[in-house]
Design a protein around this motif. Structure first.
Motif, PDB file in Angstrom:
ATOM      1  N   PRO B 126       0.895  -1.397  -0.065  1.00  0.00           N
ATOM      2  CA  PRO B 126      -0.059  -0.038   0.052  1.00  0.00           C
ATOM      3  C   PRO B 126       0.896   1.229   0.066  1.00  0.00           C
ATOM      4  N   ILE B 127       0.724   2.039  -1.055  1.00  0.00           N
ATOM      5  CA  ILE B 127       1.551   3.127  -1.085  1.00  0.00           C
ATOM      6  C   ILE B 127       1.412   4.334   0.014  1.00  0.00           C
ATOM      7  N   ILE B 128       0.207   4.254   0.425  1.00  0.00           N
ATOM      8  CA  ILE B 128      -0.100   5.015   1.599  1.00  0.00           C
ATOM      9  C   ILE B 128       0.690   4.973   2.696  1.00  0.00           C
ATOM     10  N   ALA B 129       1.127   3.577   2.855  1.00  0.00           N
ATOM     11  CA  ALA B 129       2.034   3.414   3.955  1.00  0.00           C
ATOM     12  C   ALA B 129       3.297   3.563   3.737  1.00  0.00           C
ATOM     13  N   VAL B 130       3.707   3.495   2.574  1.00  0.00           N
ATOM     14  CA  VAL B 130       5.279   3.712   2.037  1.00  0.00           C
ATOM     15  C   VAL B 130       5.658   5.189   1.973  1.00  0.00           C
ATOM     16  N   ALA B 131       4.575   5.971   1.551  1.00  0.00           N
ATOM     17  CA  ALA B 131       4.870   7.221   1.041  1.00  0.00           C
ATOM     18  C   ALA B 131       5.372   7.896   2.291  1.00  0.00           C
ATOM     19  N   PRO B 132       5.084   7.977   3.331  1.00  0.00           N
ATOM     20  CA  PRO B 132       5.719   8.921   4.583  1.00  0.00           C
ATOM     21  C   PRO B 132       7.219   8.507   4.771  1.00  0.00           C
ATOM     22  N   MET B 133       7.426   7.144   4.732  1.00  0.00           N
ATOM     23  CA  MET B 133       8.720   6.746   4.861  1.00  0.00           C
ATOM     24  C   MET B 133       9.646   7.337   3.817  1.00  0.00           C
ATOM     25  N   ILE B 134       9.207   7.474   2.440  1.00  0.00           N
ATOM     26  CA  ILE B 134      10.043   8.134   1.352  1.00  0.00           C
ATOM     27  C   ILE B 134      10.217   9.457   1.797  1.00  0.00           C
ATOM     28  N   VAL B 135       9.011  10.113   2.181  1.00  0.00           N
ATOM     29  CA  VAL B 135       9.315  11.667   2.336  1.00  0.00           C
ATOM     30  C   VAL B 135      10.022  11.993   3.501  1.00  0.00           C
ATOM     31  N   VAL B 136      10.225  11.232   4.712  1.00  0.00           N
ATOM     32  CA  VAL B 136      10.904  11.377   5.939  1.00  0.00           C
ATOM     33  C   VAL B 136      12.174  10.999   5.615  1.00  0.00           C
ATOM     34  N   GLY B 137      12.484   9.915   4.698  1.00  0.00           N
ATOM     35  CA  GLY B 137      13.823   9.235   4.312  1.00  0.00           C
ATOM     36  C   GLY B 137      14.573  10.268   3.616  1.00  0.00           C
ATOM     37  N   THR B 138      14.060  10.694   2.455  1.00  0.00           N
ATOM     38  CA  THR B 138      14.733  11.603   1.360  1.00  0.00           C
ATOM     39  C   THR B 138      14.834  12.952   2.078  1.00  0.00           C
ATOM     40  N   GLY B 139      13.954  13.469   3.067  1.00  0.00           N
ATOM     41  CA  GLY B 139      14.199  14.686   3.506  1.00  0.00           C
ATOM     42  C   GLY B 139      15.020  14.524   4.606  1.00  0.00           C
ATOM     43  N   SER B 140      15.560  13.391   5.278  1.00  0.00           N
ATOM     44  CA  SER B 140      16.649  13.449   6.438  1.00  0.00           C
ATOM     45  C   SER B 140      17.789  13.646   5.847  1.00  0.00           C
TER      46      SER B 140
END
Ligand SMILES: Nc1ncnc2c1ncn2[C@@H]1O[C@H](COP(=O)(O)OP(=O)(O)O)[C@@H](O)[C@H]1O
Ligand SMILES: [Mg+2]
Lengths: 261, 282
Positions: B126-140
């Motif tokens: 489910p992309i909804i679950a992965v999206a925050p991880m990607i956002v936070v991951g690339t942000g950091s």
């Protein structure tokens, strides 16, 4: 002075399938073809005509026996681009215009466009497509598509033309006209032509020699020399000798059939 | 010659006559009228409150409501353009990599067997679950904020491209291949002159799906807290303040939908210009 045959087929068999189920598509077929002959392979479907053509073209390999094309193995003949193949379906590429379809082999073979363009134009004119260079396949009738595919096979000037029921899908009128055109091409280019058909009349009309094949297993039942003079025309089909030859081929096929029942 | 020939010119003219455009316009108006009747009718009939279903006039009004930074419609267009940029980057990355993966899979059957399950699995997460991880991951990692949205867009884009292009590359018939073999063509020539052009219509089918998917991907990437720009952010704002300003959420939804339609339309237009060898559909 006898010259080496352009195609020599020596006790060739082709068996399809695996350990459980096998089809003997060809069994012990031997045949020699001289340069410049126009030979028809005729026989009911399933007798191995296409298979034999594919073996000569190195689009398939024999299970047994040996084939020589122009003095060497079929694979080498293929790599030296010594034959042009015409399929039953025109097999034009949808995204190419008539002219670019006919040019496809030249592109693959890296033949300089400048030198070969004149020949390409000539071949397209010869098959009556002079005014259709820029048309796409869907814009042509079936007969015109098949003519484009013949021009394509001739564009790179191969010595041999292998044709697998090229007119099988055409109506009778178009087919007869295409037969005349093919004879014209043969007489002007002196190619060796191996022509597959399941029409006895077409075989008699076109060929200098007919190879009659029978199925299960596919093999050669007889060869018939066609002694009708060239050039042939619409009167040829009304010649009593034409009917005799048609009958002779038909009888051969019938005997083979009865003999097997 | 007795054979009939249809020239391309003859068939082409009917498609663009002014009368046809008028009919098309009329069709759109009638469809819109019907939707409006059903919309307002059910609102009246079932007494649906505004925060659940606003009046069409309220939505129109929301578009023109002034804000400190200008009229709402202008703000929404600016956000939509930002989302479009993110989506376009993702679309490009996704389609190019999808195409390369398809070409690789076509050429090497073993690679396909090994990796295809992972390609499919990637889309069942489910992309909804992965999206925050990607956002936070690339942000950091210090990446620009739009990059994570583009990555999510690419993630949704590459899959339809892989599947359709692979089908397209394999769509060549046996005789077309044997023809190439009869010319002693190399594998590269077979790819370039036969498989690649044969796959083009399939590629466009994929790109049309991918165009809308990339917009959705970018919007999903904008939903997590911390995002500041994009139509997805406005959708979040709209749903939070829905009770106070019931037209606004729908205005953002309409803009997002238009964005997807424009993306689709651009690919369809490119297709019509490039795939010119097909029989026109009547
Ligand atoms: N690739 C193949 N695999 C298995 N059997 C085949 C294959 N090609 C042909 N055959 C079989 O070999 C026989 C001869 O086929 P074919 O050469 O196509 O005959 P024809 O062209 O005379 O109709 C048929 O029984 C056919 O089913
Ligand atoms: Mg056949």
């Amino acid at each position: 002075m006898p010259t080496a045959p352009i195609i020599a087929i020596d006790k060739v068999s082709r068996i399809y399938g695996n350990a459980n189920a096998t089809t003997v598509a060809l069994k012990d077929v031997s045949l020699t073809i001289e340069k410049g002959e126009l030979i028809s392979l005729v026989g009911p479907s399933g007798c191995g005509k296409s298979t034999l053509l594919r073996l000569i073209a190195d689009l398939d390999t024999p299970s047994q026996g040996k084939i020589t094309v122009n003095g060497h193995a079929p694979e080498q003949a293929r790599k030296q681009r010594e034959y042009g193949f015409v399929f039953q379906a025109p097999t034009l590429y949808d995204w190419r215009t008539v002219e670019r379809n006919a040019r496809l082999p030249l592109e693959v073979m890296g033949r300089p466009a400048g030198e070969w363009q004149a020949r390409l134009d000539k071949m397209l004119a010869m098959v009556g497509l002079r005014d259709f260079h820029q048309h796409y396949p869907w814009q042509l009738s079936g007969g015109m598509q098949q003519r484009a595919s013949i021009a394509r096979a001739l564009s790179f000037d191969p010595a041999i033309l292998l044709m697998d029921e090229p007119f099988g899908a055409l109506d009778e009128f178009t087919r007869e006209r295409m037969n005349m055109e093919l004879l014209d091409i043969w007489e002007t280019t002196h190619k060796t032509i191996l022509f597959v058909t399941h029409s006895i009349a077409e075989a008699v009309f076109l060929s200098s020699r007919i190879v009659v094949m029978t199925p299960r297993p596919g093999r050669i039942a007889a060869t018939v020399n066609v002694d009708l003079p060239y050039p042939r025309n619409f009167d040829t089909r009304e010649d009593p000798r034409f009917f005799e030859l048609v009958t002779q081929v038909r009888e051969t096929l019938k005997e083979e059939f009865v003999g097997h029942v | 010659m007795a054979e009939s020939v249809t020239s391309a010119g003859e068939l082409d003219t009917t498609g663009h006559s002014p009368r046809r455009w008028l009919w098309l316009l009329l069709g759109y108006l009638v469809a819109f009228g019907l939707i409006a009747v059903v919309w307002e009718g059910s609102k009246a009939l079932f007494a649906i409150p505004d925060y659940k279903l606003p009046h069409l006039a309220q939505i129109a009004e929301a578009f023109f409501r002034p804000t400190p930074k200008g009229p709402t419609w202008l703000i929404l267009i600016q956000d939509a353009l930002y989302t479009a940029f993110e989506a376009f980057v993702g679309f490009t990355i996704g389609s190019v990599s999808g195409f390369l993966i398809a070409a690789l899979f076509q050429r090497y059957v073993h690679v396909r067997r090994g990796f295809m399950p992972y390609v499919i699995a990637s889309q069942t997460v489910p992309i909804i679950a992965v999206a925050p991880m990607i956002v936070v991951g690339t942000g950091s990692l210090g990446a620009p904020p739009w990059l994570s949205k583009s990555i999510i867009a690419a993630y949704l884009t590459f899959f339809p491209v892989v599947i359709n292009v692979l089908r397209g590359l394999e769509s060549v018939d046996r005789d077309a291949l044997l023809l190439m073999r009869s010319y002693a063509a190399t594998d590269n020539q077979i790819f370039r002159l036969l498989r690649l052009p044969a796959s083009v219509p399939y590629l466009f089918t994929a790109l049309k799906i991918a165009a809308t998917a990339s917009i959705i991907g970018a919007i999903i990437g904008e939903l997590p807290v911390g995002s500041t720009r994009g139509i997805g952010v406005q959708i979040v704002v709209g749903s939070q303040y829905n009770t106070f300003n019931p037209g606004f959420l729908w205005a953002t939804i309409i803009v997002a939908a238009l964005l997807g339609m424009i993306a689709y339309g651009m690919v369809a237009l490119a297709e019509r210009r490039i795939v010119r060898w097909k029989r026109p559909e009547s």
